[in-house]
Each structure stands twice: as structure tokens, then as C-alpha cells.
Design a protein around this motif. Structure first.
Motif, PDB file in Angstrom:
ATOM      1  N   ILE A  97       0.816  -1.139  -0.166  1.00 50.11           N
ATOM      2  CA  ILE A  97       0.076   0.002  -0.043  1.00 50.11           C
ATOM      3  C   ILE A  97       0.829   1.248  -0.062  1.00 50.11           C
ATOM      4  N   ALA A 102      -1.836   4.696   3.056  1.00 46.32           N
ATOM      5  CA  ALA A 102      -1.927   3.785   4.457  1.00 46.32           C
ATOM      6  C   ALA A 102      -2.395   4.464   5.527  1.00 46.32           C
ATOM      7  N   GLU A 126       4.169  -0.944   3.331  1.00 52.99           N
ATOM      8  CA  GLU A 126       4.049   0.182   2.622  1.00 52.99           C
ATOM      9  C   GLU A 126       5.219   0.421   1.550  1.00 52.99           C
ATOM     10  N   CYS A 132       5.646  -0.833  -5.592  1.00 52.53           N
ATOM     11  CA  CYS A 132       4.475  -2.095  -5.562  1.00 52.53           C
ATOM     12  C   CYS A 132       4.381  -2.625  -6.963  1.00 52.53           C
ATOM     13  N   ILE A 145      -2.603  -1.718  -3.095  1.00 50.70           N
ATOM     14  CA  ILE A 145      -3.438  -0.667  -2.967  1.00 50.70           C
ATOM     15  C   ILE A 145      -2.885   0.652  -3.399  1.00 50.70           C
TER      16      ILE A 145
END
Length: 308
Positions: A97, A102, A126, A132, A145
Motif C-alpha cells: 500500500i 496507508a 508500505e 508496488c 492498494i
């Protein structure tokens, strides 16, 4: 050559430390070191350069580790396919995320989701958007996310919610008297902005055509939304916060919030997976938990908002 050895070299590569890698893999350091040395002997290459201060991969070692990542991801997918076909939701679900989502979203859904689904081991980390995407491709995380961007056509996006950007204005600033903020109002302002590479910053700079974005960069590198909020509260400039941050503000902090004038810049938050992701039952758990945790108005974009 075994999958276990591949797990060990990937862990050392990521952590750059044999003891930490051994702890993560649940073995002793001598066991991990011996298994890696055995693999190096089998391949007749040196994967890592070892010194008292650091562990670094060799040039050929990087190639070996990258291939090991792919093999481990495919091996894990076999188990995932079987579990999904059997209707088993359990196992591990690793979530990445981005930092500008977050702290405002995780407290809303993560604890409840883990309590409601004890058969699933949820982990969360994170990381920036680029990290990501890299972690998804390597199989290090299952779901990311983050904010929907134009360069994500190689992934699957599941919409979660839409979120407005809001201005956070110092009481000593002339804009504090405004009920709303126009993008043109920001051209001569001192702005506290995140570093380049944060999509939160990049989207705002693009939407608002911010000519003063460089001033913040030269004054304060790195930082976070929370840090910049403290700077604004201390009496200088303007920063920006996401809509979900509102619920965490005190009454005095809410007095510093100013909405944008129409059209309101809005970001779309999505769950990102690879196109070959098979644990759709786990994805549904995460998506449903997030959607239930945000205000219903944020599930759709209205006609006064403009996606950035």
C-alpha cells in the motif's frame, strides 16, 4: 538446486544481511549460509560478495536472483491454483500500500478484516507505486492498494473508491480567508509537497500546473503529509491532504481545511494485481473490506469531481 535455496538467496538479496535473512526464513544463519554456498558450488558462480560491513550481489548473482524470483512465484502459483479450485480462502495474502493512502485507510479496515478472517494470514507493507508494481511482478506481494495511473495496462485494476484532494492552509496565509481554493490561487504560494515520484504530488502538480512546486523541493526534501501538516500548523504555507484524512483531524485542524473549487481534483484508489493472479477469493475479501470501510459517497465519482 531447490526452492528452499532460492528462497534463501532472495531473502539475502532483499535484506542484504545473512542473519536477518535467516531469521525471516526461520532457520539458523549457519544453515542458510551453508545452503547458499552449496548452491554457489553447484552453479560454479559467486552469488554474493561478503564483507564485514555489507552483503552485495555479484553481477551474475543479480541474474540468478531475478530468475529465482520468477521460479518461486510460479511455484507458489501452483499451490494458489489448487487452493482456489478447492474453494479454500486461507493461506497468506500479502498487501502492498502506498504511503499517502496507508495511514488513513488501513485503520478503517485492516484490523476488522483480519479478525473476521482468521484463516488468512494478512501482511501489509508500505511502498511507493513503482515498488508496488515491481513487487507484484516478482511475486513478493499479492495485492497492491494504490492510485490508478495511465501506465497500469499490464495489470488488473479493481476499483475501490474515489478520493478528493483538499488544501490545508496556514492561518497566517492569505488563502485562509477563502472558502474554497482555485488552482490559480496557488501560483504564488509556498507549497509543502512530497518528493517527485509520489503520485499524490505528481497528480497535484499536473492538475494545478503548480509553478511554485520547486520552492518546496529546495526547502524540504523527503517528508510526509503529516510532517507538512505540522509545518502549516506552525504558520507557513499550504499543503494538501486526502479526503480520508478528515476523520482523523481535530476541530482546530479542520479549520485549516479548504476544498478546491469545481472541478475538484479527485484520485481513484484501486486494488492492483497481476493479470495471472488466481486468488480471487482473497482479492474479494480485501476489496469488500475496503469498500465497506469508506463513506458510501466515495464509491462513485460525482459530476463536480475531476479525476487526476
Amino acid at each position: 538446486m531447490t526452492l528452499q535455496q532460492m528462497e534463501y538467496i532472495v531473502a539475502v538479496y532483499r535484506l542484504r544481511h545473512f542473519a536477518k535473512a535467516a531469521e525471516q526464513c526461520g532457520v539458523t544463519q549457519p544453515t542458510l549460509s551453508a545452503m547458499i554456498q552449496k548452491l554457489e558450488a553447484e552453479l560454479d558462480v559467486k552469488i554474493f560478495e561478503r564483507s564485514s560491513q555489507q552483503v552485495t550481489p555479484t553481477a551474475i548473482g543479480k541474474l540468478v536472483v531475478e530468475q529465482a524470483w520468477r521460479v518461486l512465484a510460479r511455484a507458489r502459483k501452483i499451490k494458489d491454483i489448487v487452493a482456489e479450485e478447492r474453494g479454500l480462502v486461507g493461506g497468506t495474502c500479502r498487501i502492498g500500500i502506498i504511503p499517502t493512502i496507508a495511514p488513513y485507510l488501513l485503520p478503517r479496515f485492516f484490523n476488522k478484516m483480519t479478525a473476521d478472517n482468521p484463516e488468512v494470514k494478512f501482511t501489509v507493507a508500505e511502498m511507493k507505486t513503482a515498488d508496488c508494481k515491481k513487487a507484484l511482478s516478482r511475486g513478493e506481494i499479492d495485492i497492491a492498494i494504490l492510485v490508478s495511473l495511465d501506465d497500469m495496462e499490464n495489470y488488473e485494476q479493481t476499483p475501490l473508491y474515489y478520493e478528493q484532494f483538499l488544501a490545508y492552509v496556514s492561518k497566517s496565509d492569505a488563502l485562509y480567508a477563502n472558502k474554497s481554493i482555485k488552482t490559480s490561487d496557488l501560483n504564488d504560494e509556498f507549497l509543502w509537497l512530497l518528493d517527485e515520484g509520489h503520485c499524490f504530488r505528481d497528480q497535484l502538480v499536473k492538475f494545478c500546473s503548480l509553478k511554485s512546486a520547486q520552492a518546496s523541493k529546495s526547502t524540504y526534501s523527503l517528508g510526509s503529509i503529516e510532517t507538512f501538516m505540522r509545518m502549516v500548523e506552525g504558520g507557513k504555507g499550504v499543503t494538501f491532504i486526502p479526503e480520508l484524512a478528515l476523520d482523523q483531524l481535530t476541530d482546530s485542524q479542520r479549520q485549516l481545511v479548504r476544498p478546491f473549487a469545481i472541478p475538484i481534483p479527485t484520485r481513484q484508489v484501486v486494488a492492483l494485481t497481476t493479470k495471472s493472479f488466481v486468488r480471487l477469493s482473497q482479492l474479494r475479501l480485501v476489496v469488500d473490506a475496503v469498500r465497506k470501510s469508506v463513506p458510501e459517497r466515495m464509491l462513485k465519482m460525482n459530476n463536480i469531481e475531476q479525476r487526476v
